[in-house]
Design an enzyme around this catalytic site. Sequence first.
Site, PDB file in Angstrom:
ATOM      1  N   ASN A  82      10.806   2.532   2.108  1.00  0.00           N
ATOM      2  CA  ASN A  82      10.439   1.161   2.458  1.00  0.00           C
ATOM      3  C   ASN A  82      11.174   0.116   1.631  1.00  0.00           C
ATOM      4  OD1 ASN A  82       8.658   1.989   4.449  1.00  0.00           O
ATOM      5  ND2 ASN A  82       6.944   2.173   3.004  1.00  0.00           N
ATOM      6  N   ALA A 127       0.805  -1.217   0.000  1.00  0.00           N
ATOM      7  CA  ALA A 127       0.000   0.000   0.000  1.00  0.00           C
ATOM      8  C   ALA A 127       0.839   1.269   0.000  1.00  0.00           C
ATOM      9  CB  ALA A 127      -0.935  -0.003   1.214  1.00  0.00           C
ATOM     10  N   ASP A 128       2.097   1.187   0.394  1.00  0.00           N
ATOM     11  CA  ASP A 128       2.943   2.384   0.484  1.00  0.00           C
ATOM     12  C   ASP A 128       4.342   2.070  -0.038  1.00  0.00           C
ATOM     13  OD1 ASP A 128       3.717   4.963   1.038  1.00  0.00           O
ATOM     14  OD2 ASP A 128       4.069   4.619   3.173  1.00  0.00           O
ATOM     15  N   LEU A 129       4.415   1.701  -1.314  1.00  0.00           N
ATOM     16  CA  LEU A 129       5.705   1.365  -1.914  1.00  0.00           C
ATOM     17  C   LEU A 129       6.450   2.658  -2.233  1.00  0.00           C
ATOM     18  CD1 LEU A 129       7.337  -1.130  -2.824  1.00  0.00           C
ATOM     19  CD2 LEU A 129       6.453  -0.737  -5.127  1.00  0.00           C
ATOM     20  N   ASN A 130       7.396   3.018  -1.375  1.00  0.00           N
ATOM     21  CA  ASN A 130       8.165   4.246  -1.587  1.00  0.00           C
ATOM     22  C   ASN A 130       9.635   3.995  -1.275  1.00  0.00           C
ATOM     23  OD1 ASN A 130       8.784   4.867   1.273  1.00  0.00           O
ATOM     24  ND2 ASN A 130       6.566   5.204   1.430  1.00  0.00           N
TER      25      ASN A 130
END
Length: 689
Positions: free
Chosen positions: A624, A618-621
């Site tokens: 991470n 949900a928060d592939l940045n």
Amino acid sequence: MSQRVTGLPTGHWIYRLAACAVALPALIWLWFRGLKEPGYRQGLAERLGFVRPNPSVLGGLWIHVASVGEAKAGLTLLKDLQANWGAESVLWTTQTPAAKRLLAQQLPPDMPVFFAPLDTHGAVKRFLSRAQPRTLLLLERELWPEWLWQCEQRAVEVAVINARLRSASARRWPYRSRWMRQRLHSLHLVLCADPGSADHFLELGLPRERIHRLGNLKFDQLPPVASSGDLVSALAGRLVIVAASTHQGDEDALLPGWRRFLQAWQAHSLPDAPQPLLVLAPRHPQRFGDVAHRLQHGMGLQPGEALAIRSQGHPVGERTQIWLLDSIGELAQLYASARLCLMGGTWAPVGGHNALEPLAAGCPVIFGPHTHQFPELYAQIRESQCGVCVAPPDIWEAVLELSSNPAQHSAMQSAGRQFMARQQGSAHRTIEALRTLPSWPHHPMPAIRVLGTAADTWWTTLPASETLPLQMLTPDHRGQTAQNLATGSGRGQAYRVEHQGRYWVLRHYRRGGWMARFIHDTYPPAQVAQTRAMQELVLLRAMRSMGLPVPTPVAAHYRRTQPHWGRYSRYRADIAIEWLPATQNLVQLLRTRRMTAPEWAAVGRAIAALHRHQIFHADLNAHNLLLNAGGEAFVVDFDKCERRPGAVWKTANLARLKRSLQKELGRHALHWIEADDWPALLSGYEASP
């Protein structure tokens, strides 16, 4: 996970309405059937999806067997399933109380068994939400449309093992309908018990590469153990003939000629020959009373004398002619002591039952003309000369001939054992084929232990021999050695803590966006298993078992904010994972130097590994994604992540990462050249695994 019903065919909507309409009558029928067999009244809530599995089941394997025959076939895989998944990560379901009792006897105590949900939208949704399997194995022909649809929507991989599909079934509704064929197309593997079934699945449009002919699992059943205790003494010195799994039509064919057989035996045998004993084992428990009434009043047999009834504890004496085996789970023990087996369901127009158990015990079989449920099996039995097909008028003549001819009986015994040996090996081939599923584990998942109270609960994957320092892993007791690991503009709630020489990362869940101004770190009421911390731990545990590049989960924490409100209270949450040593996230690394093309490719491969397993981040940045000194890439922070079907979201996931790099480039002086570095990442992403 919410249902994605876009494009649900009209035929499936009609099926859903019909399934809901018959659900209540089906439950009422089960309740009334429970008058004769109480097991059908038990677990009605389970059939509506209200199950309470242990936390260790979540993210594991669901295996479904319809009845006793399928259960015995499935049990041939038990040791391999335990070794691959871990005993506590495998959940079984069945349709019948007899199969549930058998599984409860044969399975380890920490491996749960439930009744399967009815094929309605609500029941299946509740079951999947509570059990959260990642793989489903269906035995033989349990192809329920709603099961297949909802598993497809949740990216649960489905395989049919020991698959059997007759030509007549493949041409009937619903298999011939277009919408059902779409559901069948979601099957990842179909491992067929016979060549004919493989051909029928091909006719239904399944890709040839998903269909394998591996043979019948029932050949790999262990020989039934010899009878023991009171069974040994009851059968000692008798010529035992087992009438197995009989229906009314079988009893109509067998019982009228029994007394003539006894007279013929007395006339042909030597004075010291063993006396015949017919062990009559009806197929369905609800018929036990009717069969006992027929034996007493129709044949005039006196209970406790010529007739012994197992459930009433009657001893088998010298005068006993028929022993009514009105019990569950004892039939297989008798084959080793039996002279012959009369296979039920073959004189009644039922289509036959599994004849492999008596053959495995060295007991030849006699069967009737109705074998359409197992046509290839019974044809092979005849060709191997370990069984004979006999019409009703000639049954007892065939029994007399085989019973009085030791050489012929011995030859049939030997032929039966050779026949079984030639067919074995399907269990090993099945496990090897299942290993090709992306969701199949590389190593077993650790059990989840539950600590604390209902209002303050910890789930941990640490073994029982290790102590979890509960107080140290809460935000108020991080200790003086805690190190803040935040590197960006996020909420800064990740800390490294040390315990007995080991390093863990503790993250407290906090709100983001405008909600953080009003509710900093509490979340709406939810069952413990559905809370964000527990869901992340379950997902990480599953991904680690599949060998994905993610950290190992240690523990997850749930705490109610108002304990007196019970389960309707809001909650706070924490998670602890193992520290990945000598790692830096992409932002940290790009601030100091430029990454090499192999390093970017490693990042792409790590993302591709998740996507191949349908893991949506949900928060592939850039914060991470981590790299260690050896150039290995890892993905972290799986809050609100899930298994997701399809492929459209994968492109959006990569686009999110690209935007995060562009955003960080505007904040910091990063050594990142998009035109060169992004293609290097994509080359790793698109490379073959």
